[in-house]
Design a protein around this motif. Structure first.
Motif, PDB file in Angstrom:
ATOM      1  N   GLU A 152       0.846  -1.186   0.000  1.00  0.00           N
ATOM      2  CA  GLU A 152       0.000   0.000   0.000  1.00  0.00           C
ATOM      3  C   GLU A 152       0.883   1.239   0.000  1.00  0.00           C
ATOM      4  OE1 GLU A 152      -3.984   0.403   2.140  1.00  0.00           O
ATOM      5  OE2 GLU A 152      -2.581   1.425   3.477  1.00  0.00           O
ATOM      6  N   TYR A 153       0.509   2.226  -0.800  1.00  0.00           N
ATOM      7  CA  TYR A 153       1.239   3.477  -0.902  1.00  0.00           C
ATOM      8  C   TYR A 153       0.302   4.649  -0.655  1.00  0.00           C
ATOM      9  CZ  TYR A 153       5.032   0.863  -3.046  1.00  0.00           C
ATOM     10  OH  TYR A 153       6.048  -0.024  -3.278  1.00  0.00           O
ATOM     11  N   VAL A 154       0.868   5.734  -0.183  1.00  0.00           N
ATOM     12  CA  VAL A 154       0.139   6.986  -0.023  1.00  0.00           C
ATOM     13  C   VAL A 154       0.857   8.026  -0.868  1.00  0.00           C
ATOM     14  CG1 VAL A 154      -0.572   8.795   1.573  1.00  0.00           C
ATOM     15  CG2 VAL A 154      -0.635   6.401   2.301  1.00  0.00           C
ATOM     16  N   TYR A 155       0.125   8.659  -1.750  1.00  0.00           N
ATOM     17  CA  TYR A 155       0.635   9.661  -2.676  1.00  0.00           C
ATOM     18  C   TYR A 155      -0.015  10.969  -2.282  1.00  0.00           C
ATOM     19  CZ  TYR A 155       1.074  11.802  -7.420  1.00  0.00           C
ATOM     20  OH  TYR A 155       1.330  12.607  -8.484  1.00  0.00           O
ATOM     21  N   SER A 156       0.782  11.948  -1.880  1.00  0.00           N
ATOM     22  CA  SER A 156       0.192  13.189  -1.412  1.00  0.00           C
ATOM     23  C   SER A 156       1.004  14.392  -1.856  1.00  0.00           C
ATOM     24  CB  SER A 156       0.075  13.180   0.114  1.00  0.00           C
ATOM     25  OG  SER A 156       1.358  13.199   0.708  1.00  0.00           O
ATOM     26  N   ALA A 157       0.351  15.540  -1.831  1.00  0.00           N
ATOM     27  CA  ALA A 157       1.009  16.796  -2.167  1.00  0.00           C
ATOM     28  C   ALA A 157       0.266  17.922  -1.476  1.00  0.00           C
ATOM     29  CB  ALA A 157       1.012  17.020  -3.669  1.00  0.00           C
ATOM     30  N   VAL A 158       0.997  18.961  -1.158  1.00  0.00           N
ATOM     31  CA  VAL A 158       0.390  20.190  -0.681  1.00  0.00           C
ATOM     32  C   VAL A 158       0.423  21.138  -1.869  1.00  0.00           C
ATOM     33  CG1 VAL A 158       0.537  22.088   0.959  1.00  0.00           C
ATOM     34  CG2 VAL A 158       1.172  19.773   1.676  1.00  0.00           C
ATOM     35  N   ILE A 159      -0.752  21.614  -2.274  1.00  0.00           N
ATOM     36  CA  ILE A 159      -0.840  22.397  -3.502  1.00  0.00           C
ATOM     37  C   ILE A 159      -1.559  23.717  -3.274  1.00  0.00           C
ATOM     38  CG2 ILE A 159      -0.799  20.344  -4.967  1.00  0.00           C
ATOM     39  CD1 ILE A 159      -3.832  20.699  -5.336  1.00  0.00           C
ATOM     40  N   LEU A 160      -1.235  24.685  -4.116  1.00  0.00           N
ATOM     41  CA  LEU A 160      -1.914  25.974  -4.183  1.00  0.00           C
ATOM     42  C   LEU A 160      -2.339  26.121  -5.638  1.00  0.00           C
ATOM     43  CD1 LEU A 160      -2.607  28.705  -2.779  1.00  0.00           C
ATOM     44  CD2 LEU A 160      -0.376  29.519  -3.577  1.00  0.00           C
ATOM     45  N   ILE A 161      -3.628  26.248  -5.875  1.00  0.00           N
ATOM     46  CA  ILE A 161      -4.123  26.265  -7.245  1.00  0.00           C
ATOM     47  C   ILE A 161      -4.707  27.630  -7.582  1.00  0.00           C
ATOM     48  CG2 ILE A 161      -4.510  23.801  -7.572  1.00  0.00           C
ATOM     49  CD1 ILE A 161      -7.264  24.093  -6.434  1.00  0.00           C
ATOM     50  N   ASP A 162      -4.719  27.953  -8.890  1.00  0.00           N
ATOM     51  CA  ASP A 162      -5.204  29.251  -9.358  1.00  0.00           C
ATOM     52  C   ASP A 162      -6.692  29.265  -9.674  1.00  0.00           C
ATOM     53  OD1 ASP A 162      -2.641  30.307  -9.184  1.00  0.00           O
ATOM     54  OD2 ASP A 162      -2.143  29.743 -11.230  1.00  0.00           O
ATOM     55  N   ALA A 163      -7.301  28.091  -9.797  1.00  0.00           N
ATOM     56  CA  ALA A 163      -8.730  27.994 -10.092  1.00  0.00           C
ATOM     57  C   ALA A 163      -9.314  26.845  -9.280  1.00  0.00           C
ATOM     58  CB  ALA A 163      -8.938  27.742 -11.588  1.00  0.00           C
ATOM     59  N   ASP A 164     -10.591  26.936  -8.949  1.00  0.00           N
ATOM     60  CA  ASP A 164     -11.251  25.855  -8.221  1.00  0.00           C
ATOM     61  C   ASP A 164     -11.128  24.552  -9.003  1.00  0.00           C
ATOM     62  OD1 ASP A 164     -11.994  27.865  -6.494  1.00  0.00           O
ATOM     63  OD2 ASP A 164     -14.150  27.668  -6.828  1.00  0.00           O
ATOM     64  N   VAL A 165     -10.900  23.448  -8.291  1.00  0.00           N
ATOM     65  CA  VAL A 165     -10.738  22.130  -8.914  1.00  0.00           C
ATOM     66  C   VAL A 165     -11.536  21.113  -8.114  1.00  0.00           C
ATOM     67  CG1 VAL A 165      -9.074  20.265  -9.274  1.00  0.00           C
ATOM     68  CG2 VAL A 165      -8.457  22.587  -9.878  1.00  0.00           C
ATOM     69  N   ASN A 166     -12.242  20.222  -8.808  1.00  0.00           N
ATOM     70  CA  ASN A 166     -12.934  19.127  -8.146  1.00  0.00           C
ATOM     71  C   ASN A 166     -11.930  17.999  -7.910  1.00  0.00           C
ATOM     72  OD1 ASN A 166     -15.056  17.668  -7.033  1.00  0.00           O
ATOM     73  ND2 ASN A 166     -15.513  16.674  -8.980  1.00  0.00           N
ATOM     74  N   PHE A 167     -11.645  17.697  -6.648  1.00  0.00           N
ATOM     75  CA  PHE A 167     -10.674  16.673  -6.278  1.00  0.00           C
ATOM     76  C   PHE A 167     -11.279  15.301  -6.517  1.00  0.00           C
ATOM     77  CE2 PHE A 167      -8.510  14.486  -2.439  1.00  0.00           C
ATOM     78  CZ  PHE A 167      -7.500  13.987  -3.235  1.00  0.00           C
ATOM     79  N   ASN A 168     -10.605  14.510  -7.371  1.00  0.00           N
ATOM     80  CA  ASN A 168     -11.013  13.127  -7.587  1.00  0.00           C
ATOM     81  C   ASN A 168      -9.750  12.279  -7.762  1.00  0.00           C
ATOM     82  OD1 ASN A 168     -10.248  13.167 -10.438  1.00  0.00           O
ATOM     83  ND2 ASN A 168     -12.098  14.389 -10.758  1.00  0.00           N
ATOM     84  N   ASN A 169      -9.888  11.032  -8.175  1.00  0.00           N
ATOM     85  CA  ASN A 169      -8.710  10.150  -8.207  1.00  0.00           C
ATOM     86  C   ASN A 169      -7.750  10.444  -9.360  1.00  0.00           C
ATOM     87  OD1 ASN A 169     -10.171   9.055 -10.277  1.00  0.00           O
ATOM     88  ND2 ASN A 169     -10.126   6.970  -9.515  1.00  0.00           N
ATOM     89  N   SER A 170      -8.007  11.475 -10.169  1.00  0.00           N
ATOM     90  CA  SER A 170      -7.037  11.847 -11.194  1.00  0.00           C
ATOM     91  C   SER A 170      -6.808  13.355 -11.305  1.00  0.00           C
ATOM     92  CB  SER A 170      -7.451  11.285 -12.558  1.00  0.00           C
ATOM     93  OG  SER A 170      -8.652  11.888 -12.984  1.00  0.00           O
ATOM     94  N   THR A 171      -7.496  14.158 -10.513  1.00  0.00           N
ATOM     95  CA  THR A 171      -7.328  15.607 -10.523  1.00  0.00           C
ATOM     96  C   THR A 171      -7.360  16.116  -9.089  1.00  0.00           C
ATOM     97  OG1 THR A 171      -8.517  15.727 -12.613  1.00  0.00           O
ATOM     98  CG2 THR A 171      -8.296  17.759 -11.403  1.00  0.00           C
ATOM     99  N   PRO A 172      -6.464  16.940  -8.657  1.00  0.00           N
ATOM    100  CA  PRO A 172      -5.336  17.527  -9.357  1.00  0.00           C
ATOM    101  C   PRO A 172      -4.084  16.634  -9.360  1.00  0.00           C
ATOM    102  CG  PRO A 172      -5.470  18.485  -7.199  1.00  0.00           C
ATOM    103  CD  PRO A 172      -6.628  17.531  -7.340  1.00  0.00           C
TER     104      PRO A 172
END
Length: 161
Positions: A92-112
């Protein structure tokens, strides 16, 4: 005679209690010793960025290191990818990031965060991941706000990943 029986009864009860207690402590110690905290960061140059090493265009442009809110980070327009990383089967792996985006984004399993996990020399081969779970924040990520996005996934037991 009752006093001898009573003493023996108390001694047996004390020994049984000590044995249960000691076995419980031993089991607890084993449980504590088996806990794994944290994990290895498998993605080189993925925090406190000094340069753009290991990051390659995937339809994006303008990749550079900038400072935002006192933190060095990558900025780009569009998609970038990291060089391939060997993953272990049945892990099992955990893939994470702390991000700052310029436009609203719907978080799903391929975005962002987007990922390609595939068999060796294939881009995103099917059947290599047994499910992806979104962890933490869900829904629409608001522009101009730092977000921690987390994907958790498990590699299937067999295959050359």
């Amino acid at each position: 005679m009752n006093s001898v029986i009573s003493q023996q009864d108390n001694l047996i009860e004390q020994r049984v209690t000590e044995k249960i207690y000691n076995e419980g402590i031993k089991g607890l110690q084993q449980d504590i010793e088996s806990i794994k905290i944290g994990g290895r960061n498998y993605i080189p140059n993925s925090g406190k960025f000094a340069d753009t090493r290991y990051w390659y265009g995937n339809g994006g442009s303008g990749l550079s290191v900038v400072e935002k809110d006192g933190v060095k980070c990558l900025t780009a327009v569009g998609a970038y990818r990291h060089e391939d990383i060997k993953l272990d089967n049945d892990t099992e792996y955990v893939y994470s990031a702390v991000i700052l985006i310029d436009a609203d984004v719907n978080f799903n399993n391929s975005t962002p965060l987007h990922y390609w996990i595939g068999e060796k020399n294939q881009a995103g081969g099917s059947g290599t991941v047994s499910g992806v779970e979104l962890v933490g924040e869900k829904g629409v990520l608001k522009a101009g706000t730092w977000h921690k996005v987390v994907l958790k996934f498990k590699i299937v037991p067999t295959g050359d990943i």
